[in-house]
Design a protein around this motif. Sequence first.
Motif, PDB file in Angstrom:
ATOM      1  N   LEU A   2       0.824  -1.201   0.000  1.00 27.69           N
ATOM      2  CA  LEU A   2       0.000   0.000   0.000  1.00 27.69           C
ATOM      3  C   LEU A   2       0.862   1.256   0.000  1.00 27.69           C
ATOM      4  O   LEU A   2       1.852   1.347   0.735  1.00 27.69           O
ATOM      5  N   GLU A  61      -4.615   9.347   2.059  1.00 23.52           N
ATOM      6  CA  GLU A  61      -5.276   8.475   1.093  1.00 23.52           C
ATOM      7  C   GLU A  61      -4.348   7.317   0.784  1.00 23.52           C
ATOM      8  O   GLU A  61      -3.124   7.492   0.699  1.00 23.52           O
ATOM      9  N   THR A 116      -3.666   3.705  -1.520  1.00 21.85           N
ATOM     10  CA  THR A 116      -3.967   2.889  -2.698  1.00 21.85           C
ATOM     11  C   THR A 116      -2.907   1.811  -2.828  1.00 21.85           C
ATOM     12  O   THR A 116      -1.769   1.969  -2.370  1.00 21.85           O
ATOM     13  N   THR A 170      -2.466  -2.763  -3.402  1.00 18.50           N
ATOM     14  CA  THR A 170      -3.064  -4.084  -3.584  1.00 18.50           C
ATOM     15  C   THR A 170      -3.139  -4.815  -2.250  1.00 18.50           C
ATOM     16  O   THR A 170      -2.311  -4.591  -1.357  1.00 18.50           O
ATOM     17  N   PRO A 196      -6.996  -4.896  -6.150  1.00 18.63           N
ATOM     18  CA  PRO A 196      -6.868  -3.459  -5.865  1.00 18.63           C
ATOM     19  C   PRO A 196      -7.435  -3.106  -4.489  1.00 18.63           C
ATOM     20  O   PRO A 196      -8.459  -3.657  -4.062  1.00 18.63           O
ATOM     21  N   VAL A 256      -8.198   0.340  -1.837  1.00 18.06           N
ATOM     22  CA  VAL A 256      -8.317   1.796  -1.710  1.00 18.06           C
ATOM     23  C   VAL A 256      -8.854   2.107  -0.323  1.00 18.06           C
ATOM     24  O   VAL A 256      -9.756   1.415   0.178  1.00 18.06           O
TER      25      VAL A 256
END
Length: 324
Positions: A273, A299, A301, A303, A308, A310
Motif C-alpha cells: 500500500l 489516502e 492505494t 493491492t 486493488p 483503496v
Amino acid sequence: MRLKLIPVLAALLLSGCAPVQSVVNPTQLPSPTDFGAHANPMEWWYVSAYLPGEGLALHWAQFRVQDSRVPLPQMISHVAVTDLRTGELTFLEQPAGTGEATSPPLRLRQGAWTLTQAGPAPTAPLSLKAGPLDLTLTPVKGPVLHPPGYSGNADTGLLFYQGITRLDLTGTVNGRSVRGQAWLDHQWGNQIPGQTALWDWFSVQLDGGRDLMVYRVRRPDGSVAQLIGSVVEPDGRVRAVPGLRAEPGEVWTSPTGRSYALGWRLVSDEFDLGVRAVRREQELLSRAARIAYWEGPIEVTGTWAAAPAVGTGMMELVSGYWAP
C-alpha cells in the motif's frame, strides 16, 4: 501556589522529567473492552476522522496524567479541525486541570468538553462535545486489543493499546452538519510521548470494511524500537500483520524546521500500500502537552491479496518535545 504548580508538574510528566513508574506488565493483557481509567502515569483517549465527502479532517485527544507530586490526576485535552476546502487549520487546547474519567459506561470530562457513552455495553454510542465538535459516534465494530496488546518496549516504556477502529459519525463541526466514519484509540501505561518515545502511526479504513493499523515506535535517537500492525476484518476479528515493513518516502520540512515523512509504503505478506498525505501543512505545536507532531488525513492505494485496495485514514508523526 498549588494551583500554579499543577500545570507545571503535568507538563513535566509529559516532557519526561518526572519519574516513570514501571507498572506495565506485557504478559498480563487487559480486556479489549477496558476503556479505563487506570492507575498509570499516562493515559489517553483519542478520536480521529477523515471525512472526504465533507472536506474535513479532525481529531480530539484527552490525556490523563498522574504524578506523586500532584494530589489528583491531571487532564489535558485538545481538538484539531482541518477544513480542506479553505485550508484552514484550527487547533484548540485545554491546559492541565482536574476532570473526570470513569467507565463503564465511559465518561470523560474536562471543563465543558465531554465524551460520554450512552450505556455500559462496549458498543453503546458515544457523544463527543468538544469546542467545535458536537458528534455522535456509533461503533460499527466491537472493541479490539491491537496485537501484541501494547506499543513500545522496555527502552521506550509500554502503553496498552485498545480501541474501536470504525464508528459511524454524525453531528456538527462548527455548526455544520457532517457524517462519515471515525476511529477511537485508548492507550495507557508508562511511556511518555515525545520524550521516552516517538512514533509514526497510521489508521486506515479500506473500502469493503477492512481496517488497518500500523504503529512504528521510535526511540528518542530515531532508531526503531517496535513495528506492529493489526488488521480488523469487516466482522470485527482482529489479527496481527505478518511480515510488516513501513518504508518512509517523501519528506516535508515544516516552517519550524522539523522534518516529517509524508509519503510511505506499507508492505506485508498480504498487502502493498502507498500512503499519501492529503495536505502538508498539518504540524501542530501543543503548549499543553509540550509535543510537536504532524497529524492529518491520508489516502491509501495499492493491492491486498493481489486485488486493488483503496482507503482513507489519518496519520500521526511525533517529532518530539516542544516548549513554547
